[in-house]
Design an enzyme around this catalytic site. Sequence first.
Site, short mmCIF file in Angstrom:
data_model
loop_
_atom_site.label_atom_id
_atom_site.label_comp_id
_atom_site.label_asym_id
_atom_site.label_seq_id
_atom_site.Cartn_x
_atom_site.Cartn_y
_atom_site.Cartn_z
N ASP A 222 0.83 -1.20 0.00
CA ASP A 222 0.00 0.00 0.00
C ASP A 222 0.86 1.26 0.00
O ASP A 222 1.44 1.61 1.02
CB ASP A 222 -0.88 -0.05 1.26
CG ASP A 222 -1.72 1.19 1.45
OD1 ASP A 222 -1.96 1.90 0.46
OD2 ASP A 222 -2.14 1.44 2.59
N ASP B 208 -2.14 6.04 -4.70
CA ASP B 208 -2.38 5.11 -3.60
C ASP B 208 -2.67 3.72 -4.19
O ASP B 208 -3.75 3.47 -4.70
CB ASP B 208 -3.58 5.63 -2.79
CG ASP B 208 -3.91 4.76 -1.60
OD1 ASP B 208 -3.31 3.69 -1.45
OD2 ASP B 208 -4.81 5.15 -0.83
#
Length: 390
Positions: free
Chosen positions: A80, A272
Amino acid sequence: MLQTLSVFFLLAALAKNLVGASPQKVILSSRVAPLGKSLKRRALSPSNIPLADFFKGTDLQWFGNITVGTPPQDVTVVFDTGSSTLEFASAYCFSVGTLCSTCASQIQFDSSSSSTFVDGGRTSTITFATGVGVDPVVGDNYQLHLRSATDTVSVGGLSSPNVSLFLITEQTPTFDIDPFSGIQGMGARAQGFFAALIAGGLPSLFGLFLTPLSVGNAELTIGGIDETNFSGNLTFASQVGTGAAWELSSPGISVNGKTTSLLDTQRTIIFDSGTSNVLFDTDTAEAMYALISPDIQPNPAEPGTYGIACDLIPTLPADIDITFTSQQGTPFNLTIPSNELSVGPFASNSSLCQTLINAFDGLELVGGSLLKHYYSVWDVGNQRMGFAAI
Ligand SMILES: *[C@@H]1O[C@H](CO)[C@@H](O)[C@H](O)[C@H]1NC(C)=O
Ligand SMILES: *[C@@H]1O[C@H](CO)[C@@H](O)[C@H](O)[C@H]1NC(C)=O
Ligand SMILES: *[C@@H]1O[C@H](CO)[C@@H](O)[C@H](O)[C@H]1NC(C)=O
Ligand SMILES: *[C@@H]1O[C@H](CO)[C@@H](O)[C@H](O)[C@H]1NC(C)=O
Ligand SMILES: *[C@@H]1O[C@H](CO)[C@@H](O)[C@H](O)[C@H]1NC(C)=O
Ligand SMILES: *[C@@H]1O[C@H](CO)[C@@H](O)[C@H](O)[C@H]1NC(C)=O
């Protein structure tokens, strides 16, 4: 998943429960033991980690295996770029407190079986601004309670001792559908195992190939770039964020080849990899939708989302070109193609399909729905991002 807030606090009662959590027994493992000190003496080679796609109507997140502890236990994590720490479900995720979920549907790391586990005793809460799927984040509905620790962590066979990590002691039920146990933050400042590997000689960058489910074979290359996954040249842009978020400056957005004065404006966009969401300020989101179809309207049942009759979607052009500037000063576009417009029917009305962009004032962010159309390079050492057509 974009981390918004991390509040550290002490939970005396929980701390008491966990006294004795650090095991005394020593289990020797040849897979882990020899690596520690030799790491620092030679440069490390890049390593490929295969990623699986969490698909639920649309490609949501990509996850892969790491190992934690001695002997190593498999822990599956999302890689992530929207967060920075490593946290995963643990056998201590048992208390049903304010967050309500005990991680029952996830594989839980058992720290009592790891001879190298050291309890840190610090408890904290982490709150995310983007969630697991495409549903909007509402208040604190993506939140974890954590307890600090250190242990040996291996990623793609590259191993580091004494890596700072967090055990999930409780989570909001929104995480229960995850086919993985945790999150490995890959923010723009190296931390944890990645920082340790860089200190040991691993090049300070990673490559991500997030592919659609139909293509498969998604991959993270830690410490390098997998040139076999793309053919053209990489175009690099300077990271403009000064913190952990990966951010690029964009001089403008076009939709279906058209722009408006509001869209043709300088803005900073976060990248992201831990979300499929696309978030823009409400007025920006609505200006983009206005260039696609007047039939795309907010869905009051889920504030922040927009939808349109599913049967209208296949004929709607919805190419979103976001312009960036290369380090050589040349503009280039990253494009979210029309086939990303629908993220599937709403649970409340199966003939109403949710459209890609959620309104979220104060945050402009793209995720998997853009990244899966490029090979992306996250160059921590040079604070830049690279993209290649695939
Ligand atoms: C993770 O490990 C499990 C068990 O070894 C394996 O079945 C699974 O395919 C692995 N997942 C990925 C994405 O490599
Ligand atoms: C592990 O790292 C912490 C700091 O993160 C340090 O205080 C501690 O001494 C280290 N322990 C070992 C065994 O290296
Ligand atoms: C990316 O490259 C690796 C080999 O380095 C390969 O295993 C994988 O299949 C490739 N992915 C795709 C989607 O081609
Ligand atoms: C890639 O870069 C090289 C050298 O700058 C150039 O000769 C080549 O045309 C470029 N290829 C593409 C596909 O842009
Ligand atoms: C980016 O996309 C817009 C809209 O389609 C187009 O006008 C512009 O020429 C593109 N820029 C580049 C550098 O390709
Ligand atoms: C569900 O969505 C469709 C398409 O927008 C709409 O025509 C219909 O009225 C909606 N049904 C309900 C019960 O809201």
